[in-house]
Each structure stands twice: as C-alpha cells, then as structure tokens.
Design a protein around this motif. Structure first.
Motif, PDB file in Angstrom:
ATOM      1  N   ALA A  59       0.916  -1.191  -0.045  1.00 47.84           N
ATOM      2  CA  ALA A  59      -0.047   0.033  -0.048  1.00 47.84           C
ATOM      3  C   ALA A  59       0.897   1.105  -0.114  1.00 47.84           C
ATOM      4  O   ALA A  59       0.489   2.062  -0.431  1.00 47.84           O
ATOM      5  N   LEU A  60       2.031   1.134   0.828  1.00 42.46           N
ATOM      6  CA  LEU A  60       2.998   2.428   0.785  1.00 42.46           C
ATOM      7  C   LEU A  60       3.054   2.505  -0.735  1.00 42.46           C
ATOM      8  O   LEU A  60       3.443   3.489  -1.419  1.00 42.46           O
ATOM      9  N   ALA A  61       3.713   1.773  -1.353  1.00 43.87           N
ATOM     10  CA  ALA A  61       3.932   1.715  -2.932  1.00 43.87           C
ATOM     11  C   ALA A  61       2.823   2.114  -3.916  1.00 43.87           C
ATOM     12  O   ALA A  61       3.122   3.080  -4.724  1.00 43.87           O
ATOM     13  N   LEU A  85      11.124   4.761  -0.640  1.00 40.26           N
ATOM     14  CA  LEU A  85      10.204   4.161   0.400  1.00 40.26           C
ATOM     15  C   LEU A  85      10.188   2.873   0.925  1.00 40.26           C
ATOM     16  O   LEU A  85      10.185   2.412   1.983  1.00 40.26           O
ATOM     17  N   VAL A  86      10.186   1.880  -0.186  1.00 42.22           N
ATOM     18  CA  VAL A  86      10.105   0.303   0.180  1.00 42.22           C
ATOM     19  C   VAL A  86      11.353  -0.050   0.689  1.00 42.22           C
ATOM     20  O   VAL A  86      11.588  -0.875   1.680  1.00 42.22           O
ATOM     21  N   GLU A  87      12.558   0.494   0.219  1.00 49.25           N
ATOM     22  CA  GLU A  87      13.704   0.163   0.758  1.00 49.25           C
ATOM     23  C   GLU A  87      13.748   0.622   2.169  1.00 49.25           C
ATOM     24  O   GLU A  87      14.543  -0.011   3.063  1.00 49.25           O
ATOM     25  N   ILE A 121       6.331   6.610   7.004  1.00 49.45           N
ATOM     26  CA  ILE A 121       7.490   6.673   5.849  1.00 49.45           C
ATOM     27  C   ILE A 121       6.848   7.495   4.819  1.00 49.45           C
ATOM     28  O   ILE A 121       7.653   8.236   4.367  1.00 49.45           O
ATOM     29  N   PHE A 122       5.618   7.171   4.363  1.00 53.76           N
ATOM     30  CA  PHE A 122       5.024   8.150   3.394  1.00 53.76           C
ATOM     31  C   PHE A 122       4.830   9.544   3.901  1.00 53.76           C
ATOM     32  O   PHE A 122       5.501  10.468   3.158  1.00 53.76           O
ATOM     33  N   ASN A 123       4.377   9.872   4.947  1.00 56.47           N
ATOM     34  CA  ASN A 123       4.305  11.139   5.451  1.00 56.47           C
ATOM     35  C   ASN A 123       5.542  11.723   5.696  1.00 56.47           C
ATOM     36  O   ASN A 123       5.560  13.155   5.342  1.00 56.47           O
ATOM     37  N   GLU A 124       6.402  11.028   6.040  1.00 57.27           N
ATOM     38  CA  GLU A 124       8.093  12.016   6.233  1.00 57.27           C
ATOM     39  C   GLU A 124       8.497  12.156   4.915  1.00 57.27           C
ATOM     40  O   GLU A 124       9.033  13.094   4.767  1.00 57.27           O
TER      41      GLU A 124
END
Length: 130
Positions: A59-61, A85-87, A121-124
């Motif tokens: 979902a992050l991706a 982001l995924v890394e 991670i997404f928000n940062e």
C-alpha cells in the motif's frame, strides 16, 4: 485524527494491513475511502494470503505511485520514488519485506506497527501533503 490514528482505527474495524495504510493516506492522494479499500482488499497477509510482499509495504508503494504521472514516460520516476520508500521500510525491518518473514517465528513487528510505520514513511517523505 491523524493518519496513524486513522490507520489504527481501521485495523480495529477489521481492515487488512494494506487497506489500513491506503485508506489512512487516501485524502493525500485524492482517493476516496471505498476505492482505497477495494484496491487493497486482496493484498492482506502478503498479497492474496501468499505470505509474500507485506500489505503495508504494498500500500505504501501504491500511495507513492498515485503521486506520479500516468504516461509511460513517468514510469522511471515513479519506480525510483517507490523504491526509496520500500527500501526504507525493508531496512527498518531487518531487510525483510515479505509478510512470512516479518510475521514468522523471528518476526520483526506486529502488523499494527508495520501499518503505522508505512504511514510514517509516506508522511515523512511528503511533508508538503500534511
């Protein structure tokens, strides 16, 4: 309610990891809740219950991809951004990204922590969307 609180509340309602992440971020990527839930309905327990790619990471991706263009020429930039982001998600979890590895006998974190981690991670990565 902030995005992490939304994600936690959604988990308590029974949504899977991927749904919790994408639904919590939906407003930021111009996606409605129903569509976000539908897009991720089959991604729980590691893509269709297979134990493979973690739903929170998936979902992050998807959320990151939604911020990029749709033309074939936009592909490289989207893939690069998703990879970053995924890394990070993987690195913060002992270089693990598959659900079976994250949740196995030597699992890194409970699902709820992985969900909120993905939201963070997404928000940062996108303070401009806050």
């Amino acid at each position: 309610m902030n995005d992490k609180e939304k994600a936690v509340a959604l988990r308590k309602e029974g949504y899977n990891c991927a749904q919790c992440v994408l639904m919590a971020l939906a407003d930021k990527i111009n996606l409605d809740q129903e569509t976000a839930a539908r897009l991720c309905s089959g991604l729980g327990t590691g893509v269709g219950g297979s134990g493979n790619l973690c739903g929170a990471a998936n979902a992050l991706a998807i959320a990151e991809s939604a911020l990029h263009g749709t033309a074939p020429a936009d592909k490289a930039a989207a893939m690069k951004a998703v990879n970053v982001l995924v890394e990070r998600f993987s690195a913060e979890n002992g270089n693990r990204i598959d659900c079976r590895d994250l949740k196995g006998k030597e699992g890194v974190r409970p699902c709820l922590e992985l969900i909120t981690q993905a939201v963070d991670i997404f928000n940062e990565a996108h303070p401009e969307l806050s």
